[in-house]
Scaffold this active site. Structure first.
Site, PDB file in Angstrom:
ATOM      1  N   HIS A   1       0.717  -1.173  -0.090  1.00  0.00           N
ATOM      2  CA  HIS A   1      -0.088  -0.051  -0.152  1.00  0.00           C
ATOM      3  C   HIS A   1       0.734   0.868   0.270  1.00  0.00           C
ATOM      4  O   HIS A   1       0.820   1.826  -0.851  1.00  0.00           O
ATOM      5  CB  HIS A   1      -0.997  -0.331   1.169  1.00  0.00           C
ATOM      6  CG  HIS A   1      -1.173   1.232   1.345  1.00  0.00           C
ATOM      7  ND1 HIS A   1      -2.268   2.050   0.083  1.00  0.00           N
ATOM      8  CD2 HIS A   1      -1.697   1.953   2.143  1.00  0.00           C
ATOM      9  CE1 HIS A   1      -2.693   2.818   0.923  1.00  0.00           C
ATOM     10  NE2 HIS A   1      -2.490   3.462   1.927  1.00  0.00           N
TER      11      HIS A   1
ATOM     12  N   HIS B   1       3.743   6.306   5.260  1.00  0.00           N
ATOM     13  CA  HIS B   1       3.490   7.649   6.477  1.00  0.00           C
ATOM     14  C   HIS B   1       1.776   6.146   7.403  1.00  0.00           C
ATOM     15  O   HIS B   1       1.293   7.108   7.939  1.00  0.00           O
ATOM     16  CB  HIS B   1       1.707   7.853   4.933  1.00  0.00           C
ATOM     17  CG  HIS B   1       0.937   6.997   4.179  1.00  0.00           C
ATOM     18  ND1 HIS B   1       1.407   5.970   3.754  1.00  0.00           N
ATOM     19  CD2 HIS B   1      -0.509   6.331   4.767  1.00  0.00           C
ATOM     20  CE1 HIS B   1       0.314   5.445   3.036  1.00  0.00           C
ATOM     21  NE2 HIS B   1      -0.308   5.593   3.505  1.00  0.00           N
TER      22      HIS B   1
ATOM     23  N   GLU C   1       0.607   5.222  13.025  1.00  0.00           N
ATOM     24  CA  GLU C   1      -0.922   4.849  12.979  1.00  0.00           C
ATOM     25  C   GLU C   1      -1.643   3.087  13.369  1.00  0.00           C
ATOM     26  O   GLU C   1      -1.565   2.859  13.952  1.00  0.00           O
ATOM     27  CB  GLU C   1      -1.588   5.153  12.181  1.00  0.00           C
ATOM     28  CG  GLU C   1      -3.524   5.391  12.590  1.00  0.00           C
ATOM     29  CD  GLU C   1      -4.566   5.418  11.698  1.00  0.00           C
ATOM     30  OE1 GLU C   1      -4.128   6.977  11.550  1.00  0.00           O
ATOM     31  OE2 GLU C   1      -5.140   5.492  11.456  1.00  0.00           O
ATOM     32  N   ASP C   2      -0.358   2.362  12.729  1.00  0.00           N
ATOM     33  CA  ASP C   2      -0.897   1.186  12.142  1.00  0.00           C
ATOM     34  C   ASP C   2       0.123   0.076  13.170  1.00  0.00           C
ATOM     35  O   ASP C   2       0.281  -1.253  13.165  1.00  0.00           O
ATOM     36  CB  ASP C   2      -1.416   0.751  11.246  1.00  0.00           C
ATOM     37  CG  ASP C   2      -2.291   1.252  10.613  1.00  0.00           C
ATOM     38  OD1 ASP C   2      -3.567   1.614  11.158  1.00  0.00           O
ATOM     39  OD2 ASP C   2      -2.728   1.057   9.662  1.00  0.00           O
TER      40      ASP C   2
ATOM     41  N   ASP D   1      -2.396   8.372  -1.408  1.00  0.00           N
ATOM     42  CA  ASP D   1      -3.074   7.051   0.024  1.00  0.00           C
ATOM     43  C   ASP D   1      -4.685   6.920  -0.443  1.00  0.00           C
ATOM     44  O   ASP D   1      -5.236   5.628  -0.957  1.00  0.00           O
ATOM     45  CB  ASP D   1      -2.658   8.091   1.643  1.00  0.00           C
ATOM     46  CG  ASP D   1      -3.393   6.835   2.482  1.00  0.00           C
ATOM     47  OD1 ASP D   1      -3.208   5.805   2.487  1.00  0.00           O
ATOM     48  OD2 ASP D   1      -4.565   7.505   3.060  1.00  0.00           O
TER      49      ASP D   1
ATOM     50  N   ASP E   1     -15.855  17.582 -27.039  1.00  0.00           N
ATOM     51  CA  ASP E   1     -13.915  16.907 -26.165  1.00  0.00           C
ATOM     52  C   ASP E   1     -14.148  15.465 -25.506  1.00  0.00           C
ATOM     53  O   ASP E   1     -13.396  15.685 -24.830  1.00  0.00           O
ATOM     54  CB  ASP E   1     -13.607  18.268 -25.793  1.00  0.00           C
ATOM     55  CG  ASP E   1     -14.678  17.747 -24.150  1.00  0.00           C
ATOM     56  OD1 ASP E   1     -15.538  17.631 -24.167  1.00  0.00           O
ATOM     57  OD2 ASP E   1     -14.398  18.553 -22.814  1.00  0.00           O
TER      58      ASP E   1
HETATM   59 MN    MN Z   1      -2.445   4.559   3.925  1.00  0.00          MN
END
Ligand code: MN
Length: 500
Positions: A59, A83, A87-88, A149, A270
């Protein structure tokens, strides 16, 4: 390089795939820094897996790859790789700061603070937007990472349960895409929309795709001839374009246009256009003159977005001409700098130029745009609605007092809302409050309304009058079903007892 389009890689990536891309504009030291970040993140995420069943590191790696395609500043790539670490995983921002310095840690702190946007009641929604704008104001790079992300998450939505898929798609369409648009990031806006589109309107998505594919296959050979002729004529007047290419309209944007034109494709010129990218401004106007010299322009279709840029800063000359055999073609004429800005918006300011030096990040349009946007959105909920994309003109989102979202068509009423919660809530519905105000049951709901249904457990069932104002098929069916059931039980009772 002017033709670069961002693609979301759909295969498993290795860190080499990323560094190969970066090698075009990064030196050995920078590449080593990227590799270090990759190893750090890979170790931190350890055996974690994505819902799609691939190792988690795919990811951040794919998100970094998306940004590297824009030849973006290497620090942004490094922050993107890590990133999700704070958090994880158990690794803290402090540890990242120690290893990678305050600039990288600052960006990751911004992303972690943003957390995950969720549709849980108006208050929380506004709070999330506020957080988002604060993060943006502090460091716009955080938003750029957030877009990458989100784009990767959208491209792997299949791995999520249906309800969640829809929510992510709605958020992307309602919150992320308009912000990307306002920041002038056409490429990201298009990806956010086109990746969300099939989850929200599967049928329309297929229709629009078919229309575009047909137009592309019909026009391809023809556009090739047009491009050849234009290039030859420009050469005669000593103009050498940096690039001439055909460009397909993004699907969601075509969908919106089709809706405006009542699905009359013949009025849309277009679907496929010719884009001419030039070295400087005077070449742009000279090219416009040459194009008009070869082919007759359509009346009222010449647009000078260079003299008068669009509100998001978009600059280009547009013209539609009668090409060979009277077939209509749109041209978009711009300089390289305008092209970069149109595709990447604020992100273009963190883009490396040919000498590998970073462009100045000061004095940018985004600062003004941001201030405007922030004011608009945070003053009140009404402004928030104006920012919403067309999609929300036909659908509204109302909230239960607990913060659950009920998705309804425009002008739906509290009775529709009640039946969408549960048929018993509908059948026992005796009144309604919208944003704490008592209202009549036929009041049209608006997006963002918090709706409280007042039920009466002694109520026998729905009123036949409700059929006159409900907007949803579901409410109608349930009301009818309940009325029939009541009738038959009344009849049964009457036959058995002789009493009405
Ligand atoms: Mn992420």
């Amino acid at each position: 390089m002017a033709t670069r389009n961002i693609t979301v890689p759909n295969k498993l990536l290795s860190v080499q795939d990323l560094t190969e891309l970066l090698a075009k504009y990064c030196n050995a030291e920078q590449l080593a820094f990227v590799r270090k970040a990759y190893e750090f993140a890979d170790k931190a995420h350890g055996g974690q897996m994505r819902k799609t069943g691939v190792p988690y590191i795919q990811h951040p790696l794919t998100a970094a790859h998306i940004l590297a395609q824009m030849e973006i500043d290497v620090n942004i790539v490094v922050a993107t790789l890590m990133h999700d670490v704070p958090e994880d995983t158990n690794v803290t921002i402090e540890e990242i700061e120690l290893e990678f310095g305050p600039d990288i840690a600052g960006m990751i702190r911004g992303i972690t603070k943003l957390g995950k946007l969720k549709y849980r009641g108006v208050e929380r929604y506004i709070e999330n937007l506020r957080k988002m704008f604060m993060a943006m104001a502090e460091d716009i790079r955080v938003m750029i990472i957030k877009f990458a992300d989100r784009i990767h998450n959208l491209s792997t939505l299949e791995g999520l349960p249906e309800k969640k898929r829809e929510r992510v798609a709605i958020e992307s369409l309602e919150i992320y895409a308009p912000i990307a648009n306002r920041l002038g990031m056409g490429e990201f806006k298009g990806l956010l929309e086109d990746l969300s589109f099939p989850y929200l309107f599967p049928k329309e998505y297929r229709q629009v795709k078919e229309i575009r594919d047909k137009a592309v296959s019909e026009k391809n050979i023809y556009l090739g001839q047009i491009i050849k002729k234009a290039a030859a004529e420009l050469k005669k007047v000593n103009i050498e374009p940096v690039d001439i290419h055909g460009r397909e309209k993004q699907l969601y944007s075509l969908f919106q246009k089709l809706q405006r034109k009542k699905w009359d494709v013949s009025g849309i010129h277009d679907v496929v256009a010719v884009r001419i990218v030039l070295k400087n401004l005077s070449d742009c106007y000279a090219t416009l003159g040459t194009i008009h010299h070869i082919w007759t322009p359509l009346k009222g279709r010449i647009k000078d977005y260079i003299a008068q840029p669009k509100p998001n800063g978009y600059r280009s000359l547009h013209t539609t001409v009668f090409g060979e055999d009277g077939k209509v073609v749109e041209f978009q004429i711009r300089t390289e700098a305008m092209h970069e800005e149109a595709e990447y918006g604020v992100a273009a300011h963190w883009h490396y130029d040919e000498n590998g030096t970073r462009l100045p990040a000061k004095d940018m349009r985004w600062a003004q745009e941001l201030a405007k946007l922030q004011k608009e959105i945070l003053t009140n909920i009404k402004d928030l609605e104006e920012m919403k994309v067309d999609f929300f003109k036909s659908r509204i989102f109302a909230f239960t007092p607990n913060g659950d979202v009920i998705d309804l068509p425009e002008d739906a009423t509290p009775v529709d809302f009640a039946y969408h919660i549960h048929s018993e809530v509908g059948n026992k519905c005796n009144g309604a409050k919208i944003n704490d105000q008592l209202v009549s049951l036929d009041t049209p709901l608006r997006s963002g309304d918090v709706v409280e249904i007042i039920t009466d457990k002694n109520r026998k069932g729905p009123s036949p009058d409700w059929l006159k104002f409900v907007k949803t098929h579901l409410a109608k069916t349930r009301i009818k079903a309940s009325l029939t059931a009541n009738q038959s039980s009344w009849l049964k009772n009457f036959l058995q007892t002789g009493k009405k």
